[in-house]
Design a protein around this motif. Structure first.
Motif, short mmCIF file in Angstrom:
data_model
loop_
_atom_site.label_atom_id
_atom_site.label_comp_id
_atom_site.label_asym_id
_atom_site.label_seq_id
_atom_site.Cartn_x
_atom_site.Cartn_y
_atom_site.Cartn_z
N GLN A 91 -9.29 8.08 -1.83
CA GLN A 91 -8.80 8.00 -0.64
C GLN A 91 -8.63 9.76 -0.61
O GLN A 91 -8.94 11.17 0.23
CB GLN A 91 -8.63 7.47 0.39
N VAL B 243 -6.44 3.95 5.63
CA VAL B 243 -6.50 3.49 3.58
C VAL B 243 -6.31 5.60 3.14
O VAL B 243 -7.03 6.39 3.24
CB VAL B 243 -7.54 3.22 2.89
N GLY B 244 -5.59 5.43 2.25
CA GLY B 244 -5.42 7.16 2.29
C GLY B 244 -4.97 8.49 3.15
O GLY B 244 -4.49 9.16 2.79
N SER C 133 -7.93 -1.74 -5.67
CA SER C 133 -7.03 -0.97 -5.75
C SER C 133 -7.30 0.63 -6.07
O SER C 133 -5.67 1.46 -6.22
CB SER C 133 -5.71 -1.21 -5.99
N ALA D 70 0.75 -1.02 0.29
CA ALA D 70 0.07 -0.19 0.24
C ALA D 70 1.35 1.13 0.25
O ALA D 70 2.14 1.16 0.04
CB ALA D 70 -0.40 -0.53 1.01
N ARG D 71 0.34 2.33 -0.36
CA ARG D 71 1.11 3.89 -0.03
C ARG D 71 2.18 3.57 -0.77
O ARG D 71 2.71 4.88 0.03
CB ARG D 71 1.42 3.83 1.51
N GLN E 224 -6.20 -1.97 0.23
CA GLN E 224 -6.13 -1.01 1.12
C GLN E 224 -5.55 -1.19 2.44
O GLN E 224 -5.75 -3.12 3.30
CB GLN E 224 -7.74 -1.36 1.88
N GLU F 6 -7.47 3.98 -2.38
CA GLU F 6 -6.11 4.52 -1.79
C GLU F 6 -6.46 6.35 -2.55
O GLU F 6 -6.42 7.14 -1.91
CB GLU F 6 -5.44 3.45 -1.14
#
Lengths: 291, 797
Positions: free
Chosen positions: B348, B382-383, B342, B304-305, B378, B345
């Motif tokens: 968000q 998330v985000g 996906s 993530a991220r 997520q 994120e």
């Protein structure tokens, strides 16, 4: 991450060990503390046929001062190094290194012989052995020999050990009253391998003059690096800010660090210089520190 | 309606011993967990069970030319080998898109790929054996011939001419893009007093659950049912997924999820290896176990991220924020992850940037692109940490550009506490937030003057310390607007069934799940409170699709707010039913009675009248003595869904006090504070620990955690020695305070609390580091804030 099927032999004596090696040949792998070996087995990076457990061999154990030599048995665990009174008195650098070695669970099992034989360039004990000018006592079925730690490490995870040969003990000259030592490192988290580290040993006389400097760096090369030029810049000088600056400058020629996950070579060079200054500053007389 | 008062829920005294809501009740399952008596999926051993291991792609992108299985099949213990085509014969692929994310596209994903592997670590061949070790022996004996293909690893070039188009049938690597716009950004920035801009990078992370992903799938040919023991956050969702893709009826699939050793969002997704295991069980008619080892977790758990954000802020001469202009780019791997996708994120980031502040002009674009790396999806908060880092980084830079104190700047620009309800420029609707009350409370906790004095004194000695702040909003209690309207069978409602057994004890079965965070503890508290029994008389059942009401499980901080409200309503309904029966037995009107500590009492005096055990004895064994027309069902079910707001937003603010060693680039976090407003606090101890754990995860991301790839798409951080998680030795004391603004959507008034810490911590730390570096004119905006990056910012390397 399950081990491959593997044999196990417990050696209770050196003769047992030589016998196991004769029987299994290259398939035999010595097991001591297991803190590196067992992980590589789980990763299936090595698949030895049989593990030969040497932890019950009495000749490889114990710490003793005899005939002016401090002998540390290869099976001495890191945690034992940290609490042994002989080591605290005669090799305080090693005692000081222990808190930097991984985490307590690993220190309770890992051995000094294992650490030296594995020869991770970022590990503390190989650098300490070089800085303290240790001699390694090696044994094999063919006999024994003694080699200097300084020449023992031949490259990344490589040593002078020959097939079938083991480290029996680390032998050190006891620290003289003039000896000063320090170990410092920079690691991302406590217990991690060092991005850069220094094991610094030298002698200071009453006038503050440096003798026998053995600044040794770890985590900055393919093996412990004895900083020859920096040491030469210090030898015979009175330890002061100018001497430290000269050593830091000379260090440039001693290091050729690789990049790693944490940063580029120039970061390791920079950190080594910072550590050199910080380690030597510890040895300055109080009035110099205040200045 | 919103206050829990004696009148509102009929309690006779608010300080009844069983008034548990709002108290730090110890977790009933803690002893089981620390004594090693939990039942994790790997603890389940079934007769005839086999074990699966996977050969995973060593390449980021490669064509599978041939798979030679003879060596594996000849390995002792190996029973069978499955390739992508074997699995596809019984299992349909999925395409992870949501209808409401306009224009979103992704490619069909099979459990095991048919032709190409598209990330290093993708499962390609499954070996089934008598033990996991034998299965790994079998994997080692497989021979796969690969044709390595060029890999698209850099998200910056994923849309450029010459990019490797990972799925040619999609035309390009663009999965989704969205721009939110309000006001007139160009004009506002043109006339602004100051415009400050920066590029932020947030690193690829993964969740690193203590218990790895685990599954046992067991297909019973005798009755055509599939039973899946699964370490998951969403048993009902997985029931639907297994049914749909294995061509079974939903009713013939049962998902059981006992104890779970942490999830953090990692275990709410559909993983190809897990679906392959279910398909293998379907084919073989035997239970198949798969437990991911740590090595494969790093390659196959969602990441993530992975974002790069170029952003700017405009302010007027009075220090008022005019607007934000944000451009977000994120790489998500080769497939959008099923079924949540996906794209959420990035979406968000668009929803949340600037969230705490009062401003008019907004533009934020996200572009979500494919790349040959592990799929992202997520993960906790998330985000939020991305949007908060961008927003709060810019806010601090704007304050500096204006010569304003960062606290004064925030006080001037945070949305007023009496300005609700209101909508944000990105279209988020806020029911009620407390930014100023939270800031006030934070300033009661943080000794700012003493810290600033220490900062000056230390600087004079060459020690550089900094204080950073970060306000944030957090999206919790999601309605169907998050996934349901996009066509995903992800339930936003949740149910609870509460029953009283003959001995007067109470059992609650809930659709929300326990991941180690304490869901079962708060359910027990709420039900004990609602029914009127000691909390130790409440047993909690979660994680079984056959024995709990249908629900969404644990995600997006909904367990307490949604599942908790369903439990409260069903508990109150059970109490009403108990009082009706008690009234008949005691010849009293039910409204003159109450239930307290497991006894029916006289409401006015508190005098015990009848134990619940006696009431249970009569109802269950001597029903003949009760009036014929008396309803005596001591079991009640209620479901709850939010209806007024798409999400229940929470808010808070964090402060971080950190020291930077400007010679080594090392950061030491000295102290950290968080005030957050999750509405009604059900259990202060659990909420505080959720906030602390979240902060640690946030600080970990900001300082250490990074899934590092080389240019060819090889993952370099595949062990706990390389992927650095935060450890206790490096973590500071964390102080937590609360402001409570209950949501009016429910009687309970609870919103989510699990992601607030993670949302704000990286931004607070970034601002603290940059405050420390201010004398040098140095600044870092690329996470993680490693020694190398800090030394580079300082010009020392």
């Amino acid at each position: 991450m399950k081990w491959p099927a593997i044999g196990y032999v417990r050696a209770r004596s050196l003769d047992d060990l030589w016998e196991a090696q004769r029987t299994h040949g290259a398939a035999a792998q010595v097991l001591a503390g297991g803190q590196t070996l067992l992980a590589t087995l789980a990763f299936r990076l090595s698949e030895p046929g049989v593990l030969v457990d040497i932890t019950r061999i009495p000749e490889l154990r114990g710490v003793a001062l005899r005939d002016g030599v401090l002998r540390i048995g290869a099976l001495t665990r890191h945690a034992e190094l940290g609490r042994d009174p002989l080591i605290a008195r005669h090799a305080p650098l090693i005692a000081a290194a222990v808190p930097y070695i991984a985490h307590p669970a690993i220190r309770n099992r890992g051995t000094i012989g294992g650490s030296l034989a594995y020869a991770d360039p970022a590990a503390e004990l190989p650098a300490c052995a070089v800085a303290l000018d240790a001699t390694l006592h090696l044994l094999s079925a063919r006999g024994e020999r003694r080699v200097k730690a300084e020449g023992f490490f031949t490259g990344l995870l490589s040593t002078l050990l020959e097939p079938g040969e083991i480290i029996a003990a680390v032998e050190l000259p006891p620290a003289s009253p003039a000896q000063r030592s320090a170990i410092l490192e920079v690691s991302r988290r406590s217990g991690d391998y060092a991005m850069a580290g220094i094991a610094a040993v030298l002698e200071l006389d009453a006038a503050g003059q440096v003798a026998s400097p053995r600044l040794t760096f770890f985590g900055v090369g393919d093996r412990p690096v004895l900083a020859t030029r920096a040491n030469a810049a210090l030898a015979g000088r009175v330890l002061d800010a100018a001497a430290i600056a000269a050593a830091a400058e000379a260090l440039e020629g001693d290091l050729d660090p690789p990049a790693d996950l944490h940063g580029p070579p120039e970061m390791k060079r920079h950190l080594a210089r910072v550590l050199l200054r910080r380690a030597l500053a510890q040895f300055l007389p109080a009035r110099e520190k205040a200045a | 309606m919103n206050e829990i008062t004696p009148a509102s829920i009929g309690l006779s005294r608010e300080d009844l011993p069983n008034s548990y809501i709002g108290r730090s009740v110890p977790r009933p399952n803690a002893a089981k967990l620390v004594q090693g008596r939990a039942t994790y999926t790997d603890d389940v051993v079934l007769p005839r069970m086999l074990h699966a291991a996977f050969l995973r792609s060593p390449h980021a992108h490669a064509r599978i030319l041939s798979i030679e299985t003879a060596g594996a099949l000849a390995t002792p213990g190996v029973v069978r080998v499955f390739t992508g085509r074997d699995i596809a014969a019984v299992c349909d692929p999925w395409v992870a898109v949501l209808d409401h994310l306009k224009g979103m596209k992704s490619a069909p994903q099979y459990p095991l790929p048919l032709e190409r592997a598209t990330w290093q670590g993708e499962p390609v061949v499954a070996v089934v054996a008598e033990s996991r070790a034998a299965a790994e022996d079998g994997v080692a004996a497989l021979r796969v011939e690969w044709e390595p293909l060029p890999a698209q690893t850099d998200m910056e070039t994923a849309l450029a001419p010459g990019a490797v188009v990972i799925h040619p049938e999609l035309g390009d690597n663009l999965v989704f893009t969205r721009t939110a716009a309000a006001g007139d950004v160009e004009a506002a920035f043109a006339k602004a007093h100051k415009v400050v801009e920066a590029t932020f990078v947030t690193a690829r992370h993964t969740g690193v659950t203590l218990e790895p992903r685990s599954i046992i799938a067991d297909y019973n040919r005798a009755d055509g049912t599939l039973t899946v023991h699964h370490s998951t956050q969403a048993p009902h969702m997985m029931q639907g997924v297994f049914a749909k893709h294995l061509r079974l009826r939903e009713a013939d699939v049962r998902v059981i999820c006992k104890d779970v050793g942490g999830s953090f969002g990692i275990k709410v997704h559909v993983y190809p290896d897990e679906v392959a295991v279910a398909a293998i069980a379907r084919i073989m008619g035997r239970p198949i176990k798969f437990v991911a080892d740590r090595f494969e977790s790093f390659q196959s758990d969602i990441h993530a991220r992975d974002h790069r954000i170029k952003a700017r802020i405009a302010v007027d001469a009075n220090g008022r924020i005019l607007g934000f202009d944000v451009d977000d780019l994120t790489g998500i791997g080769p497939y959008s992850v099923y079924p949540r996708t996906s794209a959420i994120e990035g979406n968000q980031v668009v929803n949340l940037c600037g969230g705490p502040y009062d401003f008019q002009h907004y533009r934020c674009t996200t572009r979500v692109v494919l790349q040959n790396k592990t799929p992202t999806c997520q993960y906790r908060a998330v985000g939020h940490p991305i949007a908060t880092a961008v927003t709060e980084g810019l806010v601090d830079m704007a304050a500096e550009a204006l010569g304003m104190d960062p606290i004064a700047f925030r006080r001037l620009n945070l949305i007023r506490d009496d300005a609700y309800p209101r909508s944000s420029p990105s279209g988020m609707r806020f029911e009620g937030l407390s930014h100023h009350a939270s800031l006030d409370k934070l300033l009661e906790m943080v000794p700012v003057e003493r810290i600033r004095a220490d900062q000056s004194a230390q600087r004079a000695r060459g020690v550089y310390r900094g204080l950073g702040f970060a306000s944030f909003i957090e999206l919790t209690n999601p309605s169907p607007f998050m996934y349901g309207i996009g066509g995903a069978r992800i339930s936003a409602q949740d149910g609870a069934t509460v029953r009283m057994d003959p001995d007067g004890s109470v059992v609650v079965a809930s659709g929300v799940t326990e991941q180690g965070q304490g869901t079962e503890a708060i359910l027990a508290q709420i039900v004990a409170h609602g029914v009127g029994v000691p909390v130790e008389r409440v047993k909690v059942v979660t994680g079984d699709t056959q024995n709990t009401p249908y629900g969404g499980g644990t995600w997006a901080c909904r367990g307490a707010g949604i599942g908790g409200e369903a439990a409260l309503q069903s508990a109150l309904a059970l109490r009403a039913q108990i009082l009706e029966v008690a009234g008949a037995m005691l010849q009293a009107r039910p409204e003159t009675l109450d239930v307290a500590m497991g006894e029916v009492v006289d409401r006015a005096s508190g005098t015990p009248r009848l134990s619940l055990a006696e009431l249970g004895r009569i109802v269950y064994f001597r029903g003949d003595t009760l009036p014929k027309d008396l309803a005596r069902e001591l079991v009640q079910t209620r479901h709850f869904i939010t209806k007024e707001y798409p999400f229940a937003f929470t808010n808070g603010i964090q402060a971080c006090w950190a020291e930077v060693d400007v010679e080594t680039g090392m950061v030491k976090v000295l102290e950290h504070w968080c005030v957050e407003d999750c509405g009604r606090v059900i259990n202060p101890l659990l909420v505080d620990e959720q906030v602390r754990g979240g902060i640690v995860q946030g600080l970990g991301g900001a300082l250490y955690e990074h899934c590092v790839y080389d240019a060819e798409g090889n993952l370099l951080t595949t062990t706990m020695a390389d992927y650095l998680v935060p450890m206790s030795a490096e973590m500071p004391d964390i102080h937590v305070g609360h402001v409570e603004t209950p949501t009016r959507e429910s009687l309970l008034g609870a919103k989510g609390a699990g992601e607030a810490g993670t949302a704000g911590a990286p931004a607070a730390l970034m601002n603290a580091i940059n405050d420390a570096l201010r004398p040098f004119g140095a600044r870092v905006t690329e996470q993680p804030f490693t020694p190398a990056r800090i030394l580079r910012a300082l010009g020392r390397i």
